[in-house]
Design a protein around this motif. Sequence first.
Motif, PDB file in Angstrom:
ATOM      1  N   ARG A 170       3.603   6.208  -6.417  1.00 55.99           N
ATOM      2  CA  ARG A 170       3.624   5.860  -7.478  1.00 55.99           C
ATOM      3  C   ARG A 170       2.459   6.265  -8.259  1.00 55.99           C
ATOM      4  O   ARG A 170       2.203   6.178  -9.431  1.00 55.99           O
ATOM      5  CB  ARG A 170       3.979   4.506  -7.815  1.00 55.99           C
ATOM      6  CG  ARG A 170       5.195   3.787  -7.552  1.00 55.99           C
ATOM      7  CD  ARG A 170       5.162   2.091  -7.433  1.00 55.99           C
ATOM      8  NE  ARG A 170       4.690   1.863  -8.775  1.00 55.99           N
ATOM      9  CZ  ARG A 170       5.537   1.161  -9.738  1.00 55.99           C
ATOM     10  NH1 ARG A 170       6.632   1.268  -9.565  1.00 55.99           N
ATOM     11  NH2 ARG A 170       5.016   0.720 -10.579  1.00 55.99           N
ATOM     12  N   ASN A 171       1.469   7.026  -7.455  1.00 56.85           N
ATOM     13  CA  ASN A 171       0.270   7.738  -8.157  1.00 56.85           C
ATOM     14  C   ASN A 171      -0.602   6.471  -8.851  1.00 56.85           C
ATOM     15  O   ASN A 171      -1.224   6.649  -9.809  1.00 56.85           O
ATOM     16  CB  ASN A 171       0.546   8.737  -9.007  1.00 56.85           C
ATOM     17  CG  ASN A 171      -0.607   9.603  -9.223  1.00 56.85           C
ATOM     18  OD1 ASN A 171      -1.379  10.009  -8.425  1.00 56.85           O
ATOM     19  ND2 ASN A 171      -0.679  10.317 -10.216  1.00 56.85           N
ATOM     20  N   GLU A 172      -0.604   5.180  -8.166  1.00 59.39           N
ATOM     21  CA  GLU A 172      -1.441   4.098  -8.518  1.00 59.39           C
ATOM     22  C   GLU A 172      -2.488   3.711  -7.643  1.00 59.39           C
ATOM     23  O   GLU A 172      -3.099   2.781  -7.693  1.00 59.39           O
ATOM     24  CB  GLU A 172      -0.498   2.869  -9.038  1.00 59.39           C
ATOM     25  CG  GLU A 172       0.497   3.258 -10.010  1.00 59.39           C
ATOM     26  CD  GLU A 172       1.400   2.025 -10.221  1.00 59.39           C
ATOM     27  OE1 GLU A 172       1.650   1.060  -9.449  1.00 59.39           O
ATOM     28  OE2 GLU A 172       2.526   2.333 -11.166  1.00 59.39           O
ATOM     29  N   MET A 173      -2.764   4.605  -6.562  1.00 59.56           N
ATOM     30  CA  MET A 173      -3.802   4.195  -5.856  1.00 59.56           C
ATOM     31  C   MET A 173      -5.158   4.389  -6.272  1.00 59.56           C
ATOM     32  O   MET A 173      -5.380   5.750  -6.369  1.00 59.56           O
ATOM     33  CB  MET A 173      -3.579   5.045  -4.288  1.00 59.56           C
ATOM     34  CG  MET A 173      -4.235   4.379  -2.994  1.00 59.56           C
ATOM     35  SD  MET A 173      -3.629   2.745  -2.540  1.00 59.56           S
ATOM     36  CE  MET A 173      -4.771   2.277  -1.385  1.00 59.56           C
ATOM     37  N   ARG A 174      -5.931   3.267  -6.570  1.00 62.48           N
ATOM     38  CA  ARG A 174      -7.327   3.679  -6.956  1.00 62.48           C
ATOM     39  C   ARG A 174      -8.564   3.450  -6.255  1.00 62.48           C
ATOM     40  O   ARG A 174      -9.386   3.856  -6.305  1.00 62.48           O
ATOM     41  CB  ARG A 174      -7.197   2.841  -8.173  1.00 62.48           C
ATOM     42  CG  ARG A 174      -6.278   3.202  -9.368  1.00 62.48           C
ATOM     43  CD  ARG A 174      -6.246   4.482  -9.776  1.00 62.48           C
ATOM     44  NE  ARG A 174      -5.631   4.875 -11.050  1.00 62.48           N
ATOM     45  CZ  ARG A 174      -4.397   5.549 -10.844  1.00 62.48           C
ATOM     46  NH1 ARG A 174      -4.236   5.889  -9.479  1.00 62.48           N
ATOM     47  NH2 ARG A 174      -3.670   5.707 -11.854  1.00 62.48           N
ATOM     48  N   SER A 175      -8.237   2.338  -5.269  1.00 57.20           N
ATOM     49  CA  SER A 175      -9.290   2.114  -4.266  1.00 57.20           C
ATOM     50  C   SER A 175      -8.609   1.584  -3.084  1.00 57.20           C
ATOM     51  O   SER A 175      -7.514   0.998  -2.939  1.00 57.20           O
ATOM     52  CB  SER A 175     -10.196   0.909  -5.120  1.00 57.20           C
ATOM     53  OG  SER A 175      -9.506  -0.268  -5.354  1.00 57.20           O
ATOM     54  N   PHE A 180      10.199   3.571  -6.630  1.00 60.49           N
ATOM     55  CA  PHE A 180       9.089   4.675  -6.723  1.00 60.49           C
ATOM     56  C   PHE A 180       9.238   5.812  -7.966  1.00 60.49           C
ATOM     57  O   PHE A 180       8.450   6.556  -7.914  1.00 60.49           O
ATOM     58  CB  PHE A 180       9.124   5.476  -5.406  1.00 60.49           C
ATOM     59  CG  PHE A 180       9.424   4.898  -4.229  1.00 60.49           C
ATOM     60  CD1 PHE A 180       8.102   4.181  -3.694  1.00 60.49           C
ATOM     61  CD2 PHE A 180      10.546   4.295  -3.620  1.00 60.49           C
ATOM     62  CE1 PHE A 180       8.204   3.178  -2.675  1.00 60.49           C
ATOM     63  CE2 PHE A 180      10.486   3.691  -2.406  1.00 60.49           C
ATOM     64  CZ  PHE A 180       9.269   2.950  -1.988  1.00 60.49           C
ATOM     65  N   GLY A 181      10.359   5.539  -8.614  1.00 60.18           N
ATOM     66  CA  GLY A 181      10.571   6.487  -9.891  1.00 60.18           C
ATOM     67  C   GLY A 181      11.256   7.710  -9.610  1.00 60.18           C
ATOM     68  O   GLY A 181      11.160   8.676  -9.958  1.00 60.18           O
ATOM     69  N   PHE A 182      12.103   7.705  -8.237  1.00 58.61           N
ATOM     70  CA  PHE A 182      12.814   8.811  -7.923  1.00 58.61           C
ATOM     71  C   PHE A 182      13.731   9.369  -9.055  1.00 58.61           C
ATOM     72  O   PHE A 182      13.771  10.496  -9.214  1.00 58.61           O
ATOM     73  CB  PHE A 182      13.673   8.519  -6.666  1.00 58.61           C
ATOM     74  CG  PHE A 182      12.403   8.737  -5.263  1.00 58.61           C
ATOM     75  CD1 PHE A 182      11.296   8.598  -5.455  1.00 58.61           C
ATOM     76  CD2 PHE A 182      13.185   8.632  -4.019  1.00 58.61           C
ATOM     77  CE1 PHE A 182      10.603   8.668  -4.529  1.00 58.61           C
ATOM     78  CE2 PHE A 182      12.313   8.514  -2.766  1.00 58.61           C
ATOM     79  CZ  PHE A 182      11.162   8.638  -3.205  1.00 58.61           C
ATOM     80  N   ASP A 207       2.518   6.554   7.417  1.00 64.56           N
ATOM     81  CA  ASP A 207       3.148   5.720   8.016  1.00 64.56           C
ATOM     82  C   ASP A 207       3.221   4.331   6.928  1.00 64.56           C
ATOM     83  O   ASP A 207       4.384   3.731   6.978  1.00 64.56           O
ATOM     84  CB  ASP A 207       2.131   5.028   9.243  1.00 64.56           C
ATOM     85  CG  ASP A 207       2.414   6.087  10.471  1.00 64.56           C
ATOM     86  OD1 ASP A 207       3.109   6.808  10.635  1.00 64.56           O
ATOM     87  OD2 ASP A 207       1.571   5.773  11.252  1.00 64.56           O
ATOM     88  N   ARG A 208       2.394   4.217   6.163  1.00 65.61           N
ATOM     89  CA  ARG A 208       2.624   3.052   5.213  1.00 65.61           C
ATOM     90  C   ARG A 208       3.521   3.597   4.238  1.00 65.61           C
ATOM     91  O   ARG A 208       4.200   2.576   3.772  1.00 65.61           O
ATOM     92  CB  ARG A 208       1.041   2.767   4.589  1.00 65.61           C
ATOM     93  CG  ARG A 208      -0.173   2.333   5.486  1.00 65.61           C
ATOM     94  CD  ARG A 208      -1.213   2.060   4.675  1.00 65.61           C
ATOM     95  NE  ARG A 208      -2.408   1.742   5.430  1.00 65.61           N
ATOM     96  CZ  ARG A 208      -3.678   1.215   5.226  1.00 65.61           C
ATOM     97  NH1 ARG A 208      -3.631   0.996   3.853  1.00 65.61           N
ATOM     98  NH2 ARG A 208      -4.527   1.134   6.031  1.00 65.61           N
ATOM     99  N   ARG A 262       0.817  -1.170   0.013  1.00 64.74           N
ATOM    100  CA  ARG A 262       0.055   0.042   0.089  1.00 64.74           C
ATOM    101  C   ARG A 262       1.030   1.220  -0.008  1.00 64.74           C
ATOM    102  O   ARG A 262       0.608   2.272  -0.698  1.00 64.74           O
ATOM    103  CB  ARG A 262      -0.983   0.114   1.035  1.00 64.74           C
ATOM    104  CG  ARG A 262      -2.142  -1.036   1.185  1.00 64.74           C
ATOM    105  CD  ARG A 262      -2.940  -0.467   0.244  1.00 64.74           C
ATOM    106  NE  ARG A 262      -4.176  -1.642   0.021  1.00 64.74           N
ATOM    107  CZ  ARG A 262      -5.324  -1.410  -0.644  1.00 64.74           C
ATOM    108  NH1 ARG A 262      -5.196  -0.544  -1.501  1.00 64.74           N
ATOM    109  NH2 ARG A 262      -6.094  -1.978  -0.625  1.00 64.74           N
ATOM    110  N   GLY A 263       1.997   1.424   0.732  1.00 68.96           N
ATOM    111  CA  GLY A 263       2.775   2.184   0.762  1.00 68.96           C
ATOM    112  C   GLY A 263       3.588   2.700  -0.619  1.00 68.96           C
ATOM    113  O   GLY A 263       4.124   3.662  -0.624  1.00 68.96           O
ATOM    114  N   ILE A 264       3.620   1.688  -1.622  1.00 66.98           N
ATOM    115  CA  ILE A 264       4.304   1.878  -2.652  1.00 66.98           C
ATOM    116  C   ILE A 264       3.301   2.486  -3.555  1.00 66.98           C
ATOM    117  O   ILE A 264       3.842   3.354  -4.516  1.00 66.98           O
ATOM    118  CB  ILE A 264       4.595   0.284  -3.407  1.00 66.98           C
ATOM    119  CG1 ILE A 264       5.762  -0.289  -2.484  1.00 66.98           C
ATOM    120  CG2 ILE A 264       4.984   0.635  -4.787  1.00 66.98           C
ATOM    121  CD1 ILE A 264       6.286  -1.790  -2.865  1.00 66.98           C
TER     122      ILE A 264
END
Length: 395
Positions: A244-249, A341-343, A323-324, A238-240
């Motif tokens: 990465r702007n991939e959190m959808r739900s 993460f694409g840094f 925290d995640r 979840r923290g990844i």
Amino acid sequence: MVPLFKKKNLKLIICLTLLFLTGCWDRTEVNNLALIMAAGIDKSKNNMIELSVQVFIPRPAESDQQNGMSSRTNSSQTFVRSAEGETIADAMARLQEVLTRRIFWGQNEVLVIGEELAKEGVSDQIDFWLRHSEPRIRADVFISKGRAKRVLESMPELERDSAKQLHELVKTQIGVKVTVKDLAQMLSGESDAAVLPWVEKLPAAHLGSNKRDTPFINGVAIFKGDKMVGRMDAKATRGILWPRNEMRSGVITLSLKNKTGYISLNLLRSQNELVPTITNGKWSMLIKTDTALEVIQNTTNLNLFQPEIIKEAEQRASQEIEDRERLAFSEAQKKLNADIFGFAEAFQREYPEVWKTKKNEWNEIFRQVDISFHTNVTIEKTGLATGKRNRGETQ
């Protein structure tokens, strides 16, 4: 009246166009094809590549004469075949020798790579998928615990086969989704790292009375270069997704200080941004997150229509997200040294000239990047119920 010579010309044109109508002389019937639904790649015991394919068995739908509804047979609609070779191409040629129908990759939606092979490197296998004209580069890629062939052979209860099971799981957008094309881009990017869904067998405790092997996604596999170097569980995954702007739900469940009960929040939308800075030789990354949530359950005695309660819940949700992220960063940065993460790409875009001189030192720089967070959480919907004691009352 149409002149006679015009009629003759019209007939001549029609006859000439018929010469260019090819029809279906070269069609291939589905019954002459071996439809590949999923593929698995493993390292064989004699150090060769083992290619396993899940083949679909075309069957007419069976009709239920009593209620007029179609029903599926209890028997499997797929079977698995394997062949070994020096390369995937060699294994595929040998596989065709044992199949009476021509292999057709047009329906292939899943590629599973075995754990042992993943640790040795996957670039040669991805190279085949990109060069060959038939396998789909939009197929979803997974790393399996143990052998990939075992995943293809598993028989989930709800879906038709394991290929459908895995494909539907990544469509839920609760984890990482990576296609062959995505993986190739990650492996060739500046970060030189990748992340792929990790597949395991569902524990027996979750299967009930039917103990079929059922694959499920439990976190991610982490790659440095083209080799798997470790993995993260579902919580760290979840923290990844946030940076990465991939959190959808997703759902965040939290408790407030000195209060009993919990508040569960559902994700409405999230927008993340990486803000890199280099000051006096110090590399830093700010993770900016703007998230909107809604309350889907409240087991506390709190009235969520009170602004101070909502503000406290927003602060707690913000802390939970950070925290995640910190958990994921800690494992990726300090333990695995893998920039998933694409840094690297963010620094390259912001400081192209500096990046040209420092890119070869990125492995060392990444370990020292200072990470900070700016997380803005807004609870947009609270529902109608005010709390456990007042459930059913509305404002």
